[in-house]
Write a protein that holds these residues in place. Sequence first.
Motif, short mmCIF file in Angstrom:
data_model
loop_
_atom_site.label_atom_id
_atom_site.label_comp_id
_atom_site.label_asym_id
_atom_site.label_seq_id
_atom_site.Cartn_x
_atom_site.Cartn_y
_atom_site.Cartn_z
N SER A 130 5.14 11.85 -23.04
CA SER A 130 5.52 10.65 -22.30
C SER A 130 6.28 11.03 -21.03
CB SER A 130 6.36 9.71 -23.17
OG SER A 130 7.53 10.35 -23.63
N HIS A 131 6.48 10.04 -20.18
CA HIS A 131 7.15 10.24 -18.90
C HIS A 131 8.47 9.49 -18.88
CE1 HIS A 131 8.04 9.30 -14.63
NE2 HIS A 131 7.54 10.49 -14.40
N ILE A 274 10.04 13.23 -14.92
CA ILE A 274 9.73 14.38 -15.78
C ILE A 274 8.88 13.93 -16.96
CG2 ILE A 274 11.86 14.14 -17.13
CD1 ILE A 274 11.91 17.27 -17.15
N VAL A 275 7.95 14.78 -17.34
CA VAL A 275 7.13 14.57 -18.53
C VAL A 275 7.72 15.37 -19.67
CG1 VAL A 275 4.85 14.96 -19.57
CG2 VAL A 275 5.02 14.08 -17.24
N ARG A 279 5.05 21.22 -24.70
CA ARG A 279 5.75 22.46 -25.07
C ARG A 279 6.84 22.81 -24.06
NH1 ARG A 279 1.36 26.90 -27.34
NH2 ARG A 279 0.10 25.46 -28.58
N VAL A 280 6.65 22.41 -22.81
CA VAL A 280 7.65 22.65 -21.77
C VAL A 280 7.80 21.37 -20.96
CG1 VAL A 280 7.11 25.11 -21.59
CG2 VAL A 280 5.94 23.48 -20.08
N PRO A 281 8.94 21.18 -20.30
CA PRO A 281 9.06 20.03 -19.40
C PRO A 281 8.15 20.19 -18.19
CG PRO A 281 10.99 21.45 -19.26
CD PRO A 281 10.17 21.97 -20.39
N ILE A 282 7.62 19.07 -17.72
CA ILE A 282 6.72 19.06 -16.57
C ILE A 282 7.32 18.14 -15.51
CG2 ILE A 282 4.39 18.56 -15.76
CD1 ILE A 282 3.50 18.92 -18.75
N VAL A 283 7.63 18.72 -14.36
CA VAL A 283 8.25 17.97 -13.27
C VAL A 283 7.17 17.29 -12.46
CG1 VAL A 283 9.61 18.15 -11.16
CG2 VAL A 283 10.23 19.50 -13.18
N LEU A 284 7.27 15.95 -12.35
CA LEU A 284 6.35 15.19 -11.51
C LEU A 284 7.12 14.65 -10.31
CD1 LEU A 284 4.24 13.01 -13.99
CD2 LEU A 284 3.74 15.28 -13.09
N THR A 285 6.70 15.01 -9.13
CA THR A 285 7.32 14.49 -7.92
C THR A 285 6.28 13.72 -7.11
OG1 THR A 285 6.88 16.57 -6.76
CG2 THR A 285 9.05 16.32 -7.80
N SER A 286 6.75 12.88 -6.23
CA SER A 286 5.90 12.06 -5.38
C SER A 286 6.18 12.39 -3.92
CB SER A 286 6.18 10.57 -5.64
OG SER A 286 5.64 9.77 -4.61
N ARG A 287 5.18 12.19 -3.08
CA ARG A 287 5.39 12.42 -1.65
C ARG A 287 6.45 11.49 -1.08
NH1 ARG A 287 -0.76 12.04 0.23
NH2 ARG A 287 -0.68 10.58 -1.51
N ALA A 288 6.68 10.35 -1.75
CA ALA A 288 7.68 9.39 -1.27
C ALA A 288 9.09 9.73 -1.72
CB ALA A 288 7.32 7.98 -1.75
#
Length: 314
Positions: A130-131, A274-275, A279-288
């Motif tokens: 999940s996010h 972040i997701v 197994r590991v954290p996943i950083v989600l960033t946006s251009r905005a």
Amino acid sequence: MANDTPRAHAKYERLIARAKALPPAVTIVVHPCDETSLRGAVEAAELGIIIPVLVGPAAKIAATAERAGVNISAYRVVDVPHSHAAAAGGVALIRSGEGVMMMKGSLHTDELMHEVTAADTGLRTARRISHVFVMDVPSYAETLFITDAAINIFPDLDAKADIVQNAIDLHHRIGLGTPRVAILSAVETVTKKLPSTIEAAALCKMAERGQITGGLVDGPLAFDNAIDPQAALIKNIRSEVAGRAQILVVPDLEAGNMLAKNLTYLAGADAAGIVVGARVPIVLTSRADSVRARMASCAIGVLCAQSAPVIAAE
């Protein structure tokens, strides 16, 4: 609107300071082929919180770095032909133990998550992925989590239980302590006319019975009486959560996405993303995203990655 105009950033500053006190996390950066994603990874490295491994077409990454005036000579580059191969290669590097965190570059979230969630070759665990938006709202005293606004479109009760547990675990792992969790709906009473109120009541009972642990859970709560003490008082809602929630669990992705963007564009909030549950954290960033939000996303990922794991691999 998301920008870098001066305002209080105390919540994010504290998270970034905690991350800087830890060893930098080796981070697999997937397809950083535009200036925003490449610069974000390099700035986090210069801040001392990550060691990036850049996965993507090497010539394209080099050209992006040259155009942006970014020096990437100190960082490992794994050359693959295109974004799909970058996603697959990034996941493979994590599976082989060559990184403790992942960061999305200039590819679509769905393309990355397709590889992350692959049954045999991905990064799934026994927990639903999940996010979480970790929001710095200037007018709100608490660091505010909103979940899930990016991955699960219409989660059922079982998925929501995992979404709640993921957010609670994240709250603990980044050092914010035991959270107050509000399960949101349009109203604060249980009614069959709104299925989200029934699911909220069920989630509260699951927390009461130990199926969800580590947080104080209440719901259904409308948004106003979840975050405003006076609104909760007027409705005669008395709980440890009402009026001062730290985690807002939304009924579905559409509601969460609109809520997060309303806070960003109308209340001047920054939204780190972040997701969790993989197994590991996943950083989600946006251009905005503002620079501060991008750095906070990295810091949250580092704090999560460097803490003790809480989810077993599937």
